[in-house]
Motif scaffolding. Structure first.
Motif, PDB file in Angstrom:
ATOM      1  N   ALA A  39      36.037  48.012  14.861  1.00  0.00           N
ATOM      2  CA  ALA A  39      36.946  47.188  15.653  1.00  0.00           C
ATOM      3  C   ALA A  39      36.987  45.789  15.057  1.00  0.00           C
ATOM      4  CB  ALA A  39      36.482  47.125  17.103  1.00  0.00           C
ATOM      5  N   VAL A  40      38.181  45.264  14.895  1.00  0.00           N
ATOM      6  CA  VAL A  40      38.315  43.884  14.420  1.00  0.00           C
ATOM      7  C   VAL A  40      38.321  42.989  15.651  1.00  0.00           C
ATOM      8  CG1 VAL A  40      39.710  42.228  13.137  1.00  0.00           C
ATOM      9  CG2 VAL A  40      39.530  44.600  12.343  1.00  0.00           C
ATOM     10  N   ALA A  41      37.208  42.314  15.877  1.00  0.00           N
ATOM     11  CA  ALA A  41      37.073  41.418  17.031  1.00  0.00           C
ATOM     12  C   ALA A  41      37.363  39.999  16.557  1.00  0.00           C
ATOM     13  CB  ALA A  41      35.690  41.553  17.651  1.00  0.00           C
ATOM     14  N   SER A  42      36.443  39.074  16.765  1.00  0.00           N
ATOM     15  CA  SER A  42      36.666  37.673  16.401  1.00  0.00           C
ATOM     16  C   SER A  42      35.393  36.895  16.666  1.00  0.00           C
ATOM     17  CB  SER A  42      37.806  37.094  17.246  1.00  0.00           C
ATOM     18  OG  SER A  42      37.879  35.684  17.139  1.00  0.00           O
ATOM     19  N   THR A  43      35.245  35.769  16.011  1.00  0.00           N
ATOM     20  CA  THR A  43      34.157  34.868  16.396  1.00  0.00           C
ATOM     21  C   THR A  43      34.323  34.433  17.850  1.00  0.00           C
ATOM     22  OG1 THR A  43      35.457  33.098  15.353  1.00  0.00           O
ATOM     23  CG2 THR A  43      33.585  33.957  14.109  1.00  0.00           C
ATOM     24  N   ALA A  80      27.987  43.485  15.322  1.00  0.00           N
ATOM     25  CA  ALA A  80      29.155  42.602  15.357  1.00  0.00           C
ATOM     26  C   ALA A  80      28.948  41.594  14.227  1.00  0.00           C
ATOM     27  CB  ALA A  80      29.266  41.906  16.699  1.00  0.00           C
ATOM     28  N   ILE A  81      29.578  41.845  13.117  1.00  0.00           N
ATOM     29  CA  ILE A  81      29.325  41.096  11.890  1.00  0.00           C
ATOM     30  C   ILE A  81      30.338  39.959  11.743  1.00  0.00           C
ATOM     31  CG2 ILE A  81      29.193  41.252   9.377  1.00  0.00           C
ATOM     32  CD1 ILE A  81      28.366  44.200   9.781  1.00  0.00           C
ATOM     33  N   ALA A  82      29.844  38.744  11.742  1.00  0.00           N
ATOM     34  CA  ALA A  82      30.711  37.580  11.598  1.00  0.00           C
ATOM     35  C   ALA A  82      31.108  37.386  10.137  1.00  0.00           C
ATOM     36  CB  ALA A  82      29.996  36.327  12.109  1.00  0.00           C
TER      37      ALA A  82
END
Length: 253
Positions: free
Chosen positions: A135-139, A245-247
């Protein structure tokens, strides 16, 4: 870096432009068959024509029935091994001016869009020897930002979903992770730049600098940098990486 199996089939939502297109292109260049899913047929077909993917499917990720039908059609062509839930939208407003409709828009696309695509693709993926969900989340899902409370809440929800689903699927061959880009040079961020300019009177250069200031490297992230991270997570050698969850943010988080 190990690559995904060349026999794999990847479906990328919101893959017609920006980060999604960069991810689709990276997967296609690695030898994977790629299907794009999005709302704008012309944009998707242009990406296919440019070699960023092989097939296109039209659906709004907020529409569960449409997503289920589109993914079933794509899977009938070739079973799906990789799902990249990238589609997203962003709007900014002070919390006191963020009405219920704004929160629903952010949740419907940014969170429920992930839920819909995963629920449609997962049943057949679980029975295969290899599976990757990213999943492309966000900072914004890791730390939050002022004036985007609805967007940030939706991205936090995505990360919570990823962590829980990874535990449910830990005994299977499917990994579940999120990538969390900082401000990235895309059409979406271009809209944020325009918004800053219109509301503050700042120049484009000043608006870009304000967004880049969140990144200790003092720059915008490039879509290709996010795509490289996704490609690594989809590689066969990343089988032990799940629930993360990789920043991708230059040290911001």
């Amino acid at each position: 870096m190990s690559a995904p199996p060349r026999s794999a089939h990847a479906l990328v939502t919101g893959g017609g432009r920006g980060i999604g297109r960069a991810i689709a292109s990276a997967l296609a260049q690695s030898g994977v068959t790629v299907t794009l899913l999005g709302r704008d047929r012309a944009t998707l077909e242009a990406a296919v024509a440019a070699g960023a993917a092989h097939f296109a499917a039209v659906a709004d990720v907020a529409d569960q029935a449409a997503v289920s039908a589109a993914i079933a059609q794509a899977a009938a062509r070739q079973p799906i091994d990789i799902l990249v839930a990238n589609a997203g939208i962003a709007e900014s407003a002070p919390f006191t001016k963020s009405d219920a409709a704004l929160f629903h828009r952010m949740m419907d696309v940014n969170f429920m869009g992930v839920v819909h695509t995963v629920q449609a693709a997962l049943p057949s993926m679980k029975g295969r020897p290899y599976g990757r969900i990213v999943a492309v989340a966000s900072t914004a899902g890791l730390k939050g930002y002022a004036y985007v409370s609805a967007y940030s809440a939706a991205k936090h929800a995505v990360i919570g979903l990823v962590r829980s689903l990874a535990l449910e699927l830990a005994s299977s061959n499917v990994t579940v992770n999120a990538v969390c880009p900082g401000f990235t040079e895309t059409d979406l961020v271009a809209g944020s730049i325009d918004n800053i300019m219109s509301k503050t009177g700042r120049s484009k250069e000043q608006a870009i600098a304000e967004l880049a200031s969140h990144n200790p490297q003092k720059r915008l992230i490039q879509p290709s940098e996010v795509a490289d991270t996704v490609l690594w997570l989809c590689g066969e050698g990343a089988g032990a990486i799940t629930g993360q969850a990789i920043a991708v943010a230059g040290g911001e988080v």
